[in-house]
Design a protein around this motif. Structure first.
Motif, PDB file in Angstrom:
ATOM      1  N   ASN A 321     -41.967  -3.789 -32.511  1.00  0.00           N
ATOM      2  CA  ASN A 321     -41.645  -4.592 -33.705  1.00  0.00           C
ATOM      3  C   ASN A 321     -40.503  -5.580 -33.535  1.00  0.00           C
ATOM      4  O   ASN A 321     -40.024  -6.144 -34.518  1.00  0.00           O
ATOM      5  CB  ASN A 321     -41.299  -3.690 -34.902  1.00  0.00           C
ATOM      6  CG  ASN A 321     -42.479  -3.585 -35.834  1.00  0.00           C
ATOM      7  OD1 ASN A 321     -43.385  -4.406 -35.763  1.00  0.00           O
ATOM      8  ND2 ASN A 321     -42.474  -2.594 -36.680  1.00  0.00           N
ATOM      9  N   GLY A 323     -40.648  -8.419 -32.131  1.00  0.00           N
ATOM     10  CA  GLY A 323     -41.142  -9.796 -32.305  1.00  0.00           C
ATOM     11  C   GLY A 323     -41.560 -10.446 -30.997  1.00  0.00           C
ATOM     12  O   GLY A 323     -41.581 -11.664 -30.888  1.00  0.00           O
ATOM     13  N   LYS A 324     -41.928  -9.645 -30.014  1.00  0.00           N
ATOM     14  CA  LYS A 324     -42.327 -10.184 -28.709  1.00  0.00           C
ATOM     15  C   LYS A 324     -43.605 -11.011 -28.835  1.00  0.00           C
ATOM     16  O   LYS A 324     -43.707 -12.125 -28.319  1.00  0.00           O
ATOM     17  CB  LYS A 324     -42.550  -9.035 -27.704  1.00  0.00           C
ATOM     18  CG  LYS A 324     -41.344  -8.156 -27.498  1.00  0.00           C
ATOM     19  CD  LYS A 324     -41.631  -6.975 -26.626  1.00  0.00           C
ATOM     20  CE  LYS A 324     -42.518  -5.928 -27.249  1.00  0.00           C
ATOM     21  NZ  LYS A 324     -41.982  -5.252 -28.430  1.00  0.00           N
ATOM     22  N   SER A 325     -44.582 -10.438 -29.525  1.00  0.00           N
ATOM     23  CA  SER A 325     -45.866 -11.136 -29.657  1.00  0.00           C
ATOM     24  C   SER A 325     -45.690 -12.409 -30.478  1.00  0.00           C
ATOM     25  O   SER A 325     -46.282 -13.440 -30.160  1.00  0.00           O
ATOM     26  CB  SER A 325     -46.892 -10.228 -30.329  1.00  0.00           C
ATOM     27  OG  SER A 325     -46.962  -9.016 -29.638  1.00  0.00           O
ATOM     28  N   THR A 326     -44.858 -12.342 -31.507  1.00  0.00           N
ATOM     29  CA  THR A 326     -44.620 -13.526 -32.336  1.00  0.00           C
ATOM     30  C   THR A 326     -43.998 -14.625 -31.483  1.00  0.00           C
ATOM     31  O   THR A 326     -44.356 -15.794 -31.588  1.00  0.00           O
ATOM     32  CB  THR A 326     -43.667 -13.179 -33.505  1.00  0.00           C
ATOM     33  OG1 THR A 326     -44.110 -11.964 -34.091  1.00  0.00           O
ATOM     34  CG2 THR A 326     -43.634 -14.256 -34.547  1.00  0.00           C
ATOM     35  N   PHE A 343     -46.169  -0.641 -31.973  1.00  0.00           N
ATOM     36  CA  PHE A 343     -47.268  -0.514 -31.001  1.00  0.00           C
ATOM     37  C   PHE A 343     -48.502  -1.310 -31.408  1.00  0.00           C
ATOM     38  O   PHE A 343     -49.622  -0.868 -31.248  1.00  0.00           O
ATOM     39  CB  PHE A 343     -47.630   0.959 -30.756  1.00  0.00           C
ATOM     40  CG  PHE A 343     -46.522   1.722 -30.086  1.00  0.00           C
ATOM     41  CD1 PHE A 343     -46.150   1.402 -28.793  1.00  0.00           C
ATOM     42  CD2 PHE A 343     -45.836   2.711 -30.750  1.00  0.00           C
ATOM     43  CE1 PHE A 343     -45.117   2.074 -28.166  1.00  0.00           C
ATOM     44  CE2 PHE A 343     -44.797   3.390 -30.136  1.00  0.00           C
ATOM     45  CZ  PHE A 343     -44.436   3.069 -28.842  1.00  0.00           C
ATOM     46  N   THR A 344     -48.283  -2.500 -31.927  1.00  0.00           N
ATOM     47  CA  THR A 344     -49.403  -3.406 -32.208  1.00  0.00           C
ATOM     48  C   THR A 344     -50.015  -3.843 -30.880  1.00  0.00           C
ATOM     49  O   THR A 344     -51.225  -3.939 -30.737  1.00  0.00           O
ATOM     50  CB  THR A 344     -48.900  -4.655 -32.960  1.00  0.00           C
ATOM     51  OG1 THR A 344     -48.005  -4.236 -33.966  1.00  0.00           O
ATOM     52  CG2 THR A 344     -50.028  -5.440 -33.562  1.00  0.00           C
ATOM     53  N   THR A 345     -49.151  -4.108 -29.926  1.00  0.00           N
ATOM     54  CA  THR A 345     -49.630  -4.549 -28.614  1.00  0.00           C
ATOM     55  C   THR A 345     -49.658  -3.338 -27.687  1.00  0.00           C
ATOM     56  O   THR A 345     -48.647  -2.648 -27.546  1.00  0.00           O
ATOM     57  CB  THR A 345     -48.659  -5.608 -28.032  1.00  0.00           C
ATOM     58  OG1 THR A 345     -48.430  -6.586 -29.033  1.00  0.00           O
ATOM     59  CG2 THR A 345     -49.217  -6.257 -26.798  1.00  0.00           C
ATOM     60  N   LYS A 433     -35.336 -12.932 -35.049  1.00  0.00           N
ATOM     61  CA  LYS A 433     -35.304 -12.786 -36.514  1.00  0.00           C
ATOM     62  C   LYS A 433     -34.008 -13.332 -37.109  1.00  0.00           C
ATOM     63  O   LYS A 433     -33.453 -12.766 -38.041  1.00  0.00           O
ATOM     64  CB  LYS A 433     -35.536 -11.324 -36.938  1.00  0.00           C
ATOM     65  CG  LYS A 433     -36.790 -10.698 -36.291  1.00  0.00           C
ATOM     66  CD  LYS A 433     -37.285  -9.508 -37.010  1.00  0.00           C
ATOM     67  CE  LYS A 433     -38.486  -8.887 -36.269  1.00  0.00           C
ATOM     68  NZ  LYS A 433     -39.031  -7.712 -36.867  1.00  0.00           N
ATOM     69  N   ASP A 435     -33.674 -15.777 -38.869  1.00  0.00           N
ATOM     70  CA  ASP A 435     -33.876 -16.337 -40.212  1.00  0.00           C
ATOM     71  C   ASP A 435     -33.471 -15.348 -41.300  1.00  0.00           C
ATOM     72  O   ASP A 435     -33.260 -15.726 -42.454  1.00  0.00           O
ATOM     73  CB  ASP A 435     -35.340 -16.763 -40.387  1.00  0.00           C
ATOM     74  CG  ASP A 435     -36.305 -15.672 -40.030  1.00  0.00           C
ATOM     75  OD1 ASP A 435     -37.154 -15.316 -40.825  1.00  0.00           O
ATOM     76  OD2 ASP A 435     -36.180 -15.105 -38.912  1.00  0.00           O
TER      77      ASP A 435
HETATM   78  N1  GTP Z   1     -38.431 -12.666 -40.420  1.00  0.00           N
HETATM   79  C1  GTP Z   1     -38.907 -12.628 -39.191  1.00  0.00           C
HETATM   80  N2  GTP Z   1     -39.879 -11.757 -38.887  1.00  0.00           N
HETATM   81  C2  GTP Z   1     -40.350 -11.740 -37.619  1.00  0.00           C
HETATM   82  C3  GTP Z   1     -39.861 -12.605 -36.625  1.00  0.00           C
HETATM   83  N3  GTP Z   1     -40.515 -12.343 -35.473  1.00  0.00           N
HETATM   84  C4  GTP Z   1     -41.384 -11.352 -35.740  1.00  0.00           C
HETATM   85  N4  GTP Z   1     -41.305 -10.993 -37.030  1.00  0.00           N
HETATM   86  C5  GTP Z   1     -42.099  -9.959 -37.721  1.00  0.00           C
HETATM   87  O1  GTP Z   1     -41.887  -8.719 -37.081  1.00  0.00           O
HETATM   88  C6  GTP Z   1     -43.088  -7.942 -37.102  1.00  0.00           C
HETATM   89  C7  GTP Z   1     -43.427  -7.474 -35.716  1.00  0.00           C
HETATM   90  O2  GTP Z   1     -43.710  -8.588 -34.914  1.00  0.00           O
HETATM   91  P1  GTP Z   1     -44.544  -8.461 -33.549  1.00  0.00           P
HETATM   92  O3  GTP Z   1     -44.515  -9.812 -32.905  1.00  0.00           O
HETATM   93  O4  GTP Z   1     -45.863  -7.830 -33.774  1.00  0.00           O
HETATM   94  O5  GTP Z   1     -43.613  -7.458 -32.758  1.00  0.00           O
HETATM   95  P2  GTP Z   1     -43.856  -6.850 -31.303  1.00  0.00           P
HETATM   96  O6  GTP Z   1     -42.521  -6.794 -30.638  1.00  0.00           O
HETATM   97  O7  GTP Z   1     -44.918  -7.599 -30.597  1.00  0.00           O
HETATM   98  O8  GTP Z   1     -44.309  -5.386 -31.669  1.00  0.00           O
HETATM   99  P3  GTP Z   1     -45.209  -4.388 -30.789  1.00  0.00           P
HETATM  100  O9  GTP Z   1     -46.402  -5.139 -30.311  1.00  0.00           O
HETATM  101  O10 GTP Z   1     -45.570  -3.327 -31.755  1.00  0.00           O
HETATM  102  O11 GTP Z   1     -44.342  -3.891 -29.679  1.00  0.00           O
HETATM  103  C8  GTP Z   1     -44.163  -8.840 -37.697  1.00  0.00           C
HETATM  104  O12 GTP Z   1     -44.337  -8.492 -39.051  1.00  0.00           O
HETATM  105  C9  GTP Z   1     -43.584 -10.237 -37.588  1.00  0.00           C
HETATM  106  O13 GTP Z   1     -44.037 -11.072 -38.629  1.00  0.00           O
HETATM  107  C10 GTP Z   1     -38.819 -13.544 -36.989  1.00  0.00           C
HETATM  108  O14 GTP Z   1     -38.335 -14.343 -36.209  1.00  0.00           O
HETATM  109  N5  GTP Z   1     -38.400 -13.496 -38.276  1.00  0.00           N
END
Ligand code: GTP
Ligand code: MG
Length: 493
Positions: A321, A323-326, A343-345, A433, A435
């Motif tokens: 969570n 925000g790696k995928s984002t 664990f989305t990814t 994050k 923002d």
């Molecule tokens: N406000 C805000 N939310 C963010 C940001 N980046 C990611 N998110 C939120 O964080 C949540 C997780 O983001 P992912 O990109 O799925 O995180 P991840 O690290 O890939 O997570 P896993 O795949 O589970 O390891 C999502 O709901 C995104 O919308 C950001 O810069 N700002």
């Protein structure tokens, strides 16, 4: 004294910077103008020069004696970045006569992802700066993504590991045949030899980036049987499987058997069986009509584990969570799933960042690690294995959570426990994050921790796409450094 440059009544926006940029050849950043950089900072005759500097450093002391300047170190100014969107730079130098006012306007608290030096200069020096322009080296810029993301529903993770069973083709059987012609009823043996079975070979090519096309069982064709009239069977074609450059083949006990590290390198994984001899081969003085022939030999049958040595140049590591995928979605056309649960990814996704010197840098979104990953908690070992195969690393931290430095501590502990060398890889930290309101409060303590471990920190909002450009510049730097390191390693060998 020349009249200071005055605020243009038409351009009264806070974030105006006058920047003349000559793009052909060596770009010349000649920025002389003024700006009021933050709301509330409204001074008459405020003159601020902004010099953008690329990696080729030109010491300021060449221009004005440095001792006259007040130096401040400030980490970040986002507004300026937005203005200089298409420029890439390492340092920004602000020159202002009104340094105290700028400080009190809290201007320098705004985040800049690179070191920023602020000089105060006197009225006299101002004239020297007015006519000054700076020569800077051209640095590769990331090409903005113009093409829309694919609408194709299936999102493909990268496959960097496969277990395969390979089987060479069987040789064709030799033929038993005795020639009988009307005028020569005892024409002798004329059974042809069987053809050879095909090998299973792997060939390294730059056209492939993953192992997804490799099935778990690979079998080469069998050789054809020999037939009468001394006709030999046809040799089977070899099975050539293309693999990415840097593919390693390991035996079932983990011994490295081959490493295809250059384009066109070939590994014969299983040899085909030889064709059997036909009965003509066995004719002797005492046995002119042998009724024996050979069976074709069976091909080799072996098992391997295939791994790609480098899945991407840069790996994104973080807790679930973070925000790696984002972030990967923000910088490339890759479409890993984003969702607000951990664990989305579960498999790595790779995106490509292109630069204007035609170089492409790959960035991998590695599944999230949790504390205890090195003991395989949360499938940690398989995720850490992906990290091993990235040249450099970017730690992604969710800055909105309390004590964000703890995330970094957990990540580095897990990496160190798995393999100490992972901590030596060129790295950077993304404070994601930004923002969110909480993030701004937490940034300072994260910065302290990151400074202690000597890593650069990049505040970013992957969701809003803010602060991306400096990271792409840094990613390119990491890539160049790791390429140079690889080259020198090869020469050393
Ligand atoms: N406000 C805000 N939310 C963010 C940001 N980046 C990611 N998110 C939120 O964080 C949540 C997780 O983001 P992912 O990109 O799925 O995180 P991840 O690290 O890939 O997570 P896993 O795949 O589970 O390891 C999502 O709901 C995104 O919308 C950001 O810069 N700002
Ligand atoms: Mg993810």
């Amino acid at each position: 004294m020349n009249a200071p440059i005055r605020r243009d009544s038409a351009s009264n926006s806070d974030s105006s910077v006058r920047l003349r940029l000559r793009t052909r050849g060596w770009p010349l950043y000649n920025s002389n103008g003024y700006r009021s950089l933050e709301k509330g900072f409204e001074l008459d005759e405020a003159i601020t020069f902004t010099f953008v500097r690329s990696p080729l450093r030109i010491e300021c002391k060449d221009i004005v004696d440095q001792q006259d300047f007040t130096r401040l170190h400030c980490p970040y100014v986002q507004d300026l970045l937005n203005q200089l969107e298409n420029s890439i730079f390492e340092e920004v130098h602000f020159f202002s006569r009104y340094m105290e006012e700028m400080k009190s306007a809290n201007f320098f608290k705004r985040c800049l992802p690179f070191s920023c030096t602020v000089f105060k200069f006197t009225e006299k020096q101002y004239h020297a700066f007015r006519s000054m322009s700076m020569m800077v080296a051209d640095v590769p810029k990331p090409i903005p993504i113009r093409k829309n993301k694919s609408k194709f529903n299936k999102v493909k993770p990268i496959v960097d590991f496969r277990s395969v069973k390979v089987q060479g083709g069987k040789g064709g059987d030799g033929c038993i045949s005795l020639r009988r012609l009307c005028k020569n009823p005892l024409g002798g043996p004329d059974g042809g030899d069987g053809g050879n079975g095909g090998h299973v070979t792997f060939k390294a090519t730059s056209n492939k980036t993953s192992l997804e096309h490799i099935s778990s069982v690979l079998k080469a064709e069998d050789g054809e049987k020999g037939i009468n009239r001394d006709c030999h069977g046809k040799n089977a074609e070899h099975l050539v499987v293309e693999v990415p450059i840097g593919t390693m083949f390991k035996s079932t006990v983990g011994e490295i058997l081959a490493d295809l590290n250059e384009d066109g390198a070939v590994f014969i994984a299983a040899r085909g069986g030889a064709g059997g001899k036909g009965n003509h081969y066995f004719a002797t003085d005492v046995n002119q009509a042998p009724e024996i022939a050979e069976y074709g030999a069976a091909g080799e049958e072996l098992s391997y584990t295939i791994e790609i040595r480098t899945i991407a140049h840069v790996g994104l590591i973080g807790l679930p969570n973070a925000g790696k995928s984002t972030f990967l979605r923000a910088i490339s056309r890759a479409r890993p799933k984003v969702a607000p649960y951990p664990f989305t990814t579960l498999q790595p996704h790779v995106g490509v960042v292109k630069y204007d010197d035609l170089q492409q840098v790959t960035v991998a979104d590695i599944p999230g690690l949790v504390a205890g990953a090195h003991r395989n908690r949360g499938l940690g070992i398989s995720f850490l294995r992906h990290i091993e195969r990235c040249l450099c690393l970017l730690y992604v931290v969710d800055t909105s959570l309390p004590e964000p430095w703890q995330q970094l501590e957990v990540l580095r502990y897990e990496l160190g426990q798995y393999d100490k060398n992972l901590l030596e890889k060129p790295s950077g930290v993304l404070a994601n994050k930004m923002d969110l309101v909480q993030s701004k409060e937490n940034l300072n303590e994260l910065e302290l921790y990151v400074n202690n471990i000597n890593l650069p920190l990049f505040p970013v909002s992957a969701q809003e796409g803010v602060g991306i450009l400096p990271i792409l510049h840094y990613v390119r730097k990491l890539y160049d450094v790791s390429c140079m390191k690889e080259e020198s390693d090869e020469k050393g060998e």
